[in-house]
Write a protein that holds these residues in place. Sequence first.
Motif, mmCIF file in Angstrom:
data_model
loop_
_atom_site.group_PDB
_atom_site.id
_atom_site.type_symbol
_atom_site.label_atom_id
_atom_site.label_comp_id
_atom_site.label_asym_id
_atom_site.label_seq_id
_atom_site.Cartn_x
_atom_site.Cartn_y
_atom_site.Cartn_z
ATOM 1 N N PHE A 43 0.836 -1.202 0.000
ATOM 2 C CA PHE A 43 0.000 0.000 0.000
ATOM 3 C C PHE A 43 0.871 1.253 0.000
ATOM 4 O O PHE A 43 0.600 2.208 -0.723
ATOM 5 C CB PHE A 43 -0.928 -0.019 1.210
ATOM 6 N N LEU A 44 1.927 1.247 0.789
ATOM 7 C CA LEU A 44 2.817 2.410 0.839
ATOM 8 C C LEU A 44 3.531 2.620 -0.494
ATOM 9 O O LEU A 44 3.771 3.756 -0.899
ATOM 10 C CB LEU A 44 3.814 2.254 1.981
ATOM 11 N N LEU A 47 1.177 4.353 -2.733
ATOM 12 C CA LEU A 47 1.005 5.762 -2.372
ATOM 13 C C LEU A 47 2.040 6.649 -3.054
ATOM 14 O O LEU A 47 1.793 7.837 -3.263
ATOM 15 C CB LEU A 47 1.092 5.951 -0.858
ATOM 16 N N ARG A 74 5.322 9.438 1.310
ATOM 17 C CA ARG A 74 4.281 8.433 1.552
ATOM 18 C C ARG A 74 3.435 8.801 2.756
ATOM 19 O O ARG A 74 2.208 8.635 2.746
ATOM 20 C CB ARG A 74 4.909 7.058 1.744
ATOM 21 N N ILE A 75 4.068 9.323 3.805
ATOM 22 C CA ILE A 75 3.325 9.749 4.995
ATOM 23 C C ILE A 75 2.432 10.934 4.650
ATOM 24 O O ILE A 75 1.266 10.991 5.052
ATOM 25 C CB ILE A 75 4.289 10.106 6.151
ATOM 26 N N ARG A 77 1.157 11.684 1.773
ATOM 27 C CA ARG A 77 0.044 11.240 0.938
ATOM 28 C C ARG A 77 -0.953 10.405 1.722
ATOM 29 O O ARG A 77 -2.145 10.442 1.439
ATOM 30 C CB ARG A 77 0.579 10.485 -0.272
ATOM 31 N N LEU A 78 -0.475 9.667 2.688
ATOM 32 C CA LEU A 78 -1.387 8.893 3.535
ATOM 33 C C LEU A 78 -2.288 9.822 4.345
ATOM 34 O O LEU A 78 -3.502 9.618 4.428
ATOM 35 C CB LEU A 78 -0.592 7.976 4.462
ATOM 36 N N LEU A 81 -4.745 11.442 1.968
ATOM 37 C CA LEU A 81 -5.814 10.506 1.620
ATOM 38 C C LEU A 81 -6.835 10.389 2.747
ATOM 39 O O LEU A 81 -8.046 10.368 2.505
ATOM 40 C CB LEU A 81 -5.216 9.139 1.295
ATOM 41 N N ALA A 82 -6.360 10.341 3.991
ATOM 42 C CA ALA A 82 -7.271 10.275 5.141
ATOM 43 C C ALA A 82 -8.104 11.552 5.246
ATOM 44 O O ALA A 82 -9.312 11.502 5.516
ATOM 45 C CB ALA A 82 -6.486 10.038 6.425
#
Length: 144
Positions: A43-44, A47, A74-75, A77-78, A81-82
């Motif tokens: 998943f990462l 991302l 990645r953090i 974008r995570l 996304l949240a």
Amino acid sequence: MSQTNGQHDDHLSNGPNSNYQYQPLSDQAPLPTAPTSPPISDFLVQLEDYTPTIPDSVTAHYLATAGLETTDPRILRLVSLAAQKFVSDVASDALTNCKMRQSNTATTTTKKGGKEKKYVMTTEDLSLALGDQGVNVRKPPYYQ
């Protein structure tokens, strides 16, 4: 006979007169396992190629304001996304509240003769949707 939450429980008991029999785990059926899913590392990696609606610079600014300094995209974008999911859920709930509130209003006709409802979302619709997500919204006292 005792009554709890409107239900009678004379046949249910955990006390010394209980009919409950302990069964060891070996006698019970095996617990169902969750379906296997790809690991979080996959998943990462996905991302890295994803372009979120909220730009990385905006996410980085608000994370830095909150005290989290990170350079890992990645953090960022995570979190983006949240945040995008949160905003989408709130907007969807607010639209549902608006549709329920305006269900009895008149419809307008389009050029093709079909009927189309026009919805006007209010602050009350938005505050109800945010309340469902745990965010308390109040009007300033001078607007009340």
